[in-house]
Design a protein around this motif. Structure first.
Motif, PDB file in Angstrom:
ATOM      1  N   VAL A  87       8.512   5.255   3.714  1.00 36.16           N
ATOM      2  CA  VAL A  87       8.353   5.357   2.259  1.00 36.16           C
ATOM      3  C   VAL A  87       9.724   5.634   1.654  1.00 36.16           C
ATOM      4  N   THR A  88       9.875   5.300   0.389  1.00 37.17           N
ATOM      5  CA  THR A  88      11.166   5.530  -0.275  1.00 37.17           C
ATOM      6  C   THR A  88      10.916   6.349  -1.537  1.00 37.17           C
ATOM      7  N   VAL A  89      11.536   7.518  -1.569  1.00 35.98           N
ATOM      8  CA  VAL A  89      11.260   8.505  -2.619  1.00 35.98           C
ATOM      9  C   VAL A  89      12.492   8.643  -3.510  1.00 35.98           C
ATOM     10  N   LYS A  90      12.284   8.455  -4.801  1.00 32.23           N
ATOM     11  CA  LYS A  90      13.395   8.632  -5.756  1.00 32.23           C
ATOM     12  C   LYS A  90      13.178   9.935  -6.525  1.00 32.23           C
ATOM     13  N   GLY A 100      13.472   0.227 -11.125  1.00 35.17           N
ATOM     14  CA  GLY A 100      13.806   1.483 -10.450  1.00 35.17           C
ATOM     15  C   GLY A 100      13.095   1.643  -9.112  1.00 35.17           C
ATOM     16  N   SER A 101      12.427   2.801  -8.923  1.00 31.35           N
ATOM     17  CA  SER A 101      11.755   3.053  -7.642  1.00 31.35           C
ATOM     18  C   SER A 101      10.518   2.186  -7.459  1.00 31.35           C
ATOM     19  N   GLY A 102      10.104   1.475  -8.511  1.00 27.29           N
ATOM     20  CA  GLY A 102       8.988   0.537  -8.384  1.00 27.29           C
ATOM     21  C   GLY A 102       9.291  -0.597  -7.417  1.00 27.29           C
ATOM     22  N   PHE A 147       2.972   4.407 -11.099  1.00 24.32           N
ATOM     23  CA  PHE A 147       3.382   5.610 -10.375  1.00 24.32           C
ATOM     24  C   PHE A 147       3.029   6.834 -11.212  1.00 24.32           C
ATOM     25  N   ALA A 148       2.294   7.757 -10.630  1.00 26.17           N
ATOM     26  CA  ALA A 148       1.974   9.016 -11.323  1.00 26.17           C
ATOM     27  C   ALA A 148       1.735  10.062 -10.254  1.00 26.17           C
ATOM     28  N   SER A 149       1.831  11.324 -10.635  1.00 26.06           N
ATOM     29  CA  SER A 149       1.595  12.396  -9.669  1.00 26.06           C
ATOM     30  C   SER A 149       0.121  12.755  -9.630  1.00 26.06           C
ATOM     31  N   LEU A 161       0.217  23.315  -1.312  1.00 29.19           N
ATOM     32  CA  LEU A 161       0.793  21.978  -1.170  1.00 29.19           C
ATOM     33  C   LEU A 161       0.689  21.234  -2.487  1.00 29.19           C
ATOM     34  N   ALA A 162       1.567  20.253  -2.631  1.00 29.23           N
ATOM     35  CA  ALA A 162       1.476  19.303  -3.745  1.00 29.23           C
ATOM     36  C   ALA A 162       1.285  17.932  -3.106  1.00 29.23           C
ATOM     37  N   ALA A 163       0.193  17.249  -3.465  1.00 34.78           N
ATOM     38  CA  ALA A 163      -0.086  15.923  -2.892  1.00 34.78           C
ATOM     39  C   ALA A 163       0.575  14.863  -3.760  1.00 34.78           C
ATOM     40  N   GLN A 171       0.833  -1.211   0.000  1.00 37.04           N
ATOM     41  CA  GLN A 171       0.000   0.000   0.000  1.00 37.04           C
ATOM     42  C   GLN A 171       0.870   1.265   0.000  1.00 37.04           C
ATOM     43  N   PHE A 172       0.230   2.409  -0.174  1.00 35.95           N
ATOM     44  CA  PHE A 172       0.966   3.677  -0.237  1.00 35.95           C
ATOM     45  C   PHE A 172       0.379   4.701   0.721  1.00 35.95           C
ATOM     46  N   LEU A 173       1.199   5.703   1.032  1.00 43.16           N
ATOM     47  CA  LEU A 173       0.741   6.878   1.780  1.00 43.16           C
ATOM     48  C   LEU A 173       0.606   8.035   0.800  1.00 43.16           C
ATOM     49  N   ALA A 192       7.988  17.571  -6.078  1.00 43.37           N
ATOM     50  CA  ALA A 192       7.843  17.015  -4.735  1.00 43.37           C
ATOM     51  C   ALA A 192       8.989  16.069  -4.365  1.00 43.37           C
ATOM     52  N   SER A 193       9.387  15.210  -5.315  1.00 38.64           N
ATOM     53  CA  SER A 193      10.418  14.228  -4.958  1.00 38.64           C
ATOM     54  C   SER A 193      11.729  14.938  -4.627  1.00 38.64           C
ATOM     55  N   ASN A 194      12.042  15.980  -5.378  1.00 37.21           N
ATOM     56  CA  ASN A 194      13.287  16.717  -5.089  1.00 37.21           C
ATOM     57  C   ASN A 194      13.160  17.542  -3.815  1.00 37.21           C
TER      58      ASN A 194
END
Ligand SMILES: Cc1cc2nc3c(=O)[nH]c(=O)nc-3n(C[C@H](O)[C@H](O)[C@H](O)COP(=O)(O)OP(=O)(O)OC[C@H]3O[C@@H](n4cnc5c(N)ncnc54)[C@H](O)[C@@H]3O)c2cc1C
Length: 355
Positions: free
Chosen positions: A71-74, A119-121, A230-232, A54-56, A41-43, A81-83
């Motif tokens: 969580v692990t953010v690439k 990758g981050s998947g 994965f998408a924003s 904010l950016a969700a 699952q994800f947060l 947001a990731s940066n």
């Protein structure tokens, strides 16, 4: 309507690679009840933004249930947001977070697992693998593709897990710099003897496309094949500031979507957590999720924008029309999967299940 969000302190930041950081959250006792994740699952986190408030963004849990919530953010090239997370977040900071959600999670933890990550998947994939090794009994094979050796996230952890469970876990690292991109034939060869396993696929779009195509060619059963895209998020499920615009998303206006929608109150029979309830006053202009919430039902959701699939349910009878759908594929629709947050009824009776 705003979603219940929680301010979680960050207890640790782990630099997994030069581009990927794990964010470990502290869970105060009074919010623990809301954070009972299932593997995979994800947060959804609220990243502060001068521009939009904010950016969700959604981030899959790399931790297994019972471990510190992580969580692990690439970094995404030019991504906001990731940066921001990788450059700014420090232990002791807090982030606004929505509780875990998502349907990329095993129904049976004792199954044999065929796991594909690019990758981050790898994030939800290692969560599933960790959980299955701890709680399950089956075999687990992992195909993990990366650009090069330096990009491999959790390299030591995979090696440790494989050494601890030599009879159950096999991890194949595929490096584009050495082997090139995996071909359909190579992906098929990896999966061919494992058609009875439960498959989970997560990674960049071309990797997922090639892997899903390979599984389809092998006639891998749809019911045991799962994918996470994965998408924003374009919208804002946190509710108290203006949403980030997403110019590319196709939005059908409710008036248009409601065309052909029955005008009568609709009967809804819905199964959630083993309990089936029937309502006979569903206003056809109200999305199913909102109707259930008005009835006091705690139905699952996250983005409320048709972008994340946390609210997915399966139709058993009748039909609904989705105002917006950025996440379900035709195959999902053929299987009866619909998004609760976007579903307006088009028949007088709708039966569905969240199981
Ligand atoms: C279910 C799910 C699980 C996921 N799990 C993971 C995971 O485990 N690990 C992972 O790394 N990723 C994961 N993702 C992807 C993640 O949610 C993001 O899509 C990814 O991090 C890219 O986001 P970004 O903001 O960096 O990039 P983009 O979304 O590409 O950033 C660019 C966007 O930011 C906007 N922007 C630019 N500047 C600002 C500003 N100042 N304020 C506000 N907006 C601005 C731009 O307009 C543009 O829309 C997951 C996605 C989903 C749906």
């Amino acid at each position: 309507m705003a979603t219940d969000s929680f301010l979680l302190p960050v207890s640790d930041i782990v630099k997994e690679t030069s581009e990927a950081h794990s964010i470990v959250f502290e869970l105060p006792d009074d919010v623990r009840h809301a954070f009972q994740p299932k593997p995979g699952q994800f947060l959804t986190v609220a990243v502060p933004s001068d521009r939009d408030g904010l950016a969700a963004r959604c981030y899959s849990l790399s931790s297994a249930p019972g471990d510190p919530l992580t969580v692990t953010v690439k970094r995404t090239v030019d991504g906001y947001a990731s940066n921001w997370i990788c450059d700014n977040l420090q232990p002791g900071d807090t982030l606004r977070v929505l509780p875990p959600s998502g349907i990329f999670t095993p129904a049976n933890i004792d199954a044999d697992f065929l796991l594909f990550a690019g990758g981050s998947g790898v994030t939800p994939i290692i969560s599933i693998a960790r959980t299955a090794l701890r709680e399950g009994t089956g075999r687990i094979v992992v195909f993990y593709a990366n650009r090069d050796e330096r990009s491999v996230i959790f390299a030591e952890e995979w090696a440790r897990l494989a050494a601890e469970h030599p009879d159950r876990l096999q991890v194949v690292h595929w490096l584009e710099s050495v082997q090139g991109l995996p071909t359909g034939e190579q992906l098929k060869a990896f999966a061919a003897d494992r058609l009875t396993y439960d498959a989970f696929v997560c990674g960049p779009a071309p990797f997922m496309k090639a892997t899903i195509a390979a599984l389809k060619e092998l006639e891998f059963p749809r019911a045991r094949r799962h994918q996470e895209k994965f998408a924003s998020l374009g919208g804002n499920p946190f509710g108290d500031v203006a949403p980030v615009e997403d110019a590319e998303a196709e939005v059908v206006e409710p008036a248009e979507a409601a065309d052909g929608v029955t005008k009568q109150p609709v009967t809804l029979e819905i199964e959630l957590d083993g309990t089936t309830t029937t309502y006979d006053d569903w206003d056809p202009g109200t999305p199913m999720l909102e109707f259930l919430e008005a009835k006091g039902v705690q139905a699952p959701y996250s983005c409320r924008e048709g972008e994340c699939s946390a609210c997915a349910f399966r139709l058993l009878e009748g039909e609904v029309k989705m105002v917006r759908n950025d996440v379900l594929e035709q195959e999902d629709l053929d299987d009866g999967i619909r998004l609760g947050c976007q579903s307006l009824p088009t028949t007088d009776t709708v039966r569905g299940t969240y199981s």
